[in-house]
Design a protein around this motif. Structure first.
Motif, PDB file in Angstrom:
ATOM      1  N   LYS A  69      78.296  22.909  84.803  1.00 22.35           N
ATOM      2  CA  LYS A  69      78.518  24.182  84.095  1.00 22.35           C
ATOM      3  C   LYS A  69      77.255  24.648  83.394  1.00 22.35           C
ATOM      4  CE  LYS A  69      83.475  24.255  83.707  1.00 22.35           C
ATOM      5  NZ  LYS A  69      84.647  24.015  82.883  1.00 22.35           N
ATOM      6  N   ALA A  70      76.452  23.722  82.877  1.00 21.46           N
ATOM      7  CA  ALA A  70      75.177  24.121  82.265  1.00 21.46           C
ATOM      8  C   ALA A  70      74.316  24.792  83.331  1.00 21.46           C
ATOM      9  CB  ALA A  70      74.455  22.909  81.676  1.00 21.46           C
ATOM     10  N   ALA A  71      74.295  24.220  84.525  1.00 20.59           N
ATOM     11  CA  ALA A  71      73.483  24.798  85.605  1.00 20.59           C
ATOM     12  C   ALA A  71      73.975  26.205  85.944  1.00 20.59           C
ATOM     13  CB  ALA A  71      73.535  23.900  86.842  1.00 20.59           C
ATOM     14  N   VAL A  91      69.501  30.950  86.662  1.00 22.00           N
ATOM     15  CA  VAL A  91      68.690  30.863  87.894  1.00 22.00           C
ATOM     16  C   VAL A  91      69.626  30.493  89.048  1.00 22.00           C
ATOM     17  CG1 VAL A  91      66.528  30.210  86.720  1.00 22.00           C
ATOM     18  CG2 VAL A  91      68.118  28.414  87.471  1.00 22.00           C
ATOM     19  N   PRO A  92      69.201  30.700  90.296  1.00 21.06           N
ATOM     20  CA  PRO A  92      70.082  30.348  91.412  1.00 21.06           C
ATOM     21  C   PRO A  92      70.424  28.855  91.432  1.00 21.06           C
ATOM     22  CG  PRO A  92      68.226  31.687  92.157  1.00 21.06           C
ATOM     23  CD  PRO A  92      67.940  31.307  90.750  1.00 21.06           C
ATOM     24  N   PRO A 122      61.915  23.581  92.919  1.00 16.82           N
ATOM     25  CA  PRO A 122      63.239  22.960  93.089  1.00 16.82           C
ATOM     26  C   PRO A 122      63.497  21.947  91.965  1.00 16.82           C
ATOM     27  CG  PRO A 122      61.669  22.060  94.700  1.00 16.82           C
ATOM     28  CD  PRO A 122      60.919  23.088  93.895  1.00 16.82           C
ATOM     29  N   VAL A 123      64.647  22.076  91.327  1.00 19.00           N
ATOM     30  CA  VAL A 123      65.010  21.134  90.259  1.00 19.00           C
ATOM     31  C   VAL A 123      66.340  20.483  90.648  1.00 19.00           C
ATOM     32  CG1 VAL A 123      65.516  20.832  87.807  1.00 19.00           C
ATOM     33  CG2 VAL A 123      63.833  22.557  88.520  1.00 19.00           C
ATOM     34  N   THR A 146      72.133  19.753  78.744  1.00 15.83           N
ATOM     35  CA  THR A 146      71.858  21.161  78.450  1.00 15.83           C
ATOM     36  C   THR A 146      70.380  21.354  78.125  1.00 15.83           C
ATOM     37  OG1 THR A 146      74.102  21.514  77.669  1.00 15.83           O
ATOM     38  CG2 THR A 146      72.452  23.066  76.886  1.00 15.83           C
ATOM     39  N   LEU A 147      69.835  20.471  77.287  1.00 16.20           N
ATOM     40  CA  LEU A 147      68.415  20.567  76.944  1.00 16.20           C
ATOM     41  C   LEU A 147      67.551  20.387  78.194  1.00 16.20           C
ATOM     42  CD1 LEU A 147      66.023  20.720  74.983  1.00 16.20           C
ATOM     43  CD2 LEU A 147      66.416  18.309  74.396  1.00 16.20           C
ATOM     44  N   ALA A 148      67.925  19.425  79.035  1.00 12.06           N
ATOM     45  CA  ALA A 148      67.127  19.177  80.245  1.00 12.06           C
ATOM     46  C   ALA A 148      67.154  20.392  81.165  1.00 12.06           C
ATOM     47  CB  ALA A 148      67.652  17.946  80.974  1.00 12.06           C
ATOM     48  N   ILE A 149      68.346  20.931  81.395  1.00 12.57           N
ATOM     49  CA  ILE A 149      68.483  22.019  82.372  1.00 12.57           C
ATOM     50  C   ILE A 149      67.901  23.320  81.821  1.00 12.57           C
ATOM     51  CG2 ILE A 149      70.162  23.443  83.624  1.00 12.57           C
ATOM     52  CD1 ILE A 149      71.896  20.840  83.853  1.00 12.57           C
TER      53      ILE A 149
END
Ligand code: PLP
Length: 381
Positions: A102-104, A109-110, A142-143, A74-77
């Motif tokens: 689910k975090a994404a 964001v898309p 892009p991630v 979650t912190l990373a995303i």
């Protein structure tokens, strides 16, 4: 009882328990306090940070302790998206754990899907083509979100190759390394990802502790605010004893990597027997995968029935697709690999680790065959 559910939680290692007890015996002190008791607690945390750093080949100061793998992801995303002011598109592999997927989906964001091949590995050609045609003005940075080892199948992902493609396109890679640490070599320089999510309880540390490693200079903003602990990236008084256990478990797990690799032998013997006598399909058999994980399916024999029958026989395994409610769904990981419904609803996972004995694999096979003989094998006889 035979415990074969290490990918859910591994038993606490003695090294972790000792480190936790020693930390608890330090007494009540806040690691942010400047007095000697506080400094002692701080010392425990910094020792563990060094141990995690050594385990992944990183500087200690690039590691942020969290409450587990889910919070690290979650912190990373969220933290990356926030640092990029929302000018990002997430590319999430189709087989990510829900903690990433689910975090994404909630990151604002898309989100695009990185497809996987029937081998269970991410489709690098598709990723390359997608990144080659990337419209940065429209989509931002892009991630990529890609795990190192899948929790259900143990299949290893080509993270270094994928991260190199993403880097060449000016993007960032978040790697869920929760199931990889302590089971396969993890080195931040070799992986080439920008963020690594880690969790203690999959490697014999306690539940409720994890960490996020981030490359120095990688964009990252806090997602919770308060006392400014963990260099301001994760406010909240640290779980000192849990962190001590995590550090000790990481050191022990990396020390024991050669031992873990040896689990492949009895795992393969177990699978050979299940195939020959039980007609199972072994998922990811031809793919590089974690030595201690076996995911197999017997169409017609529902996963939850198998798990319950094995439980009655004193064997703990999981349906790869179990969610937190304990209910079993069709495995989305297997469906993403192109498996049909019959396979996806009959796949179970046996996972082994540091305290598993070679005989455990035979006991799992025996218990499974016995359950199958009473049900599905009888019907097909
Ligand atoms: N990522 C993977 C691949 C996992 O297997 C898990 C745990 O099931 C997590 C993330 C979440 O980690 P935690 O339970 O520490 O929140």
């Amino acid at each position: 009882m035979i415990y074969a559910d290490y990918n859910a939680t591994a038993p606490l290692r003695p090294e972790a328990r000792d480190a936790m007890l020693a930390a608890l015996e330090l007494g009540a002190a806040n690691p942010s306090s400047v007095h000697r008791a506080g400094r002692a607690a701080r010392g425990v945390i910094e020792k563990a940070r060094g141990q995690i750093g050594a385990a992944i080949g990183s500087r200690a100061e690039d590691i942020v302790f969290t409450s587990g793998g889910t919070e690290a992801l979650t912190l990373a995303i969220y933290g990356t998206v926030a640092a990029l002011d929302g000018a990002a598109t997430l590319i999430v592999s189709a087989i990510e754990h829900e903690a990433a997927g689910k975090a994404a989906a909630h990151a604002g964001v898309p989100v695009e899907t990185a497809y996987v091949l029937p081998s269970g590995q991410v489709d690098l050609e598709d990723l390359k083509a997608r990144l080659g045609a990337w419209d940065r003005a429209a989509k931002g940075t892009p991630v990529l979100v890609l795990m190192l080892a899948n929790n259900e199948t143990g299949i290893l992902q080509p993270v270094a190759e994928a991260a190199a493609l993403v880097r060449a396109a000016g993007g960032l890679t978040i790697c869920d390394t929760v199931q990889g640490l302590g089971k396969t070599a993890v080195n931040v320089a070799l992986l080439g990802a920008d963020y690594l999510a880690l969790s203690a309880h999959k490697i014999g540390g306690p539940q409720g502790v994890g960490a996020l490693w981030h490359r120095a200079g990688a964009p990252l903003k806090a997602v919770q605010y308060g006392g400014g602990q963990e260099r301001g990236l994760r406010s909240g008084t640290e779980n000192v004893a849990g962190i001590a256990g995590f550090g000790a478990a990481a050191a022990a797990a990396v020390r024991d990597l050669p031992k873990y690799a040896k689990l492949a032998g009895p795992r393969e013997a177990m699978e050979a027997r299940l195939k020959a006598e039980g007609g199972v399909v072994v998922i990811g058999e031809e793919s590089p995968r974690l030595a201690g994980v076996s995911n197999f399916a017997r169409p017609g024999f529902r996963a939850e029935t198998q798990v319950m029958a094995l439980d009655l026989a004193g064997v703990c395994v999981s349906a790869g697709s179990a969610c937190s409610s304990g209910k079993v769904k069709r495995s989305l990981v297997l469906l993403a690999m192109g498996a049909d419904d019959a396979l996806a609803e009959s796949a179970i996972r046996a996972s082994f680790g540091w305290a598993s004995a070679p005989a455990d694999f035979g006991r799992v096979a025996e218990a499974w065959l016995e359950a199958a003989r009473r049900t599905v094998l009888k019907e097909s006889a």
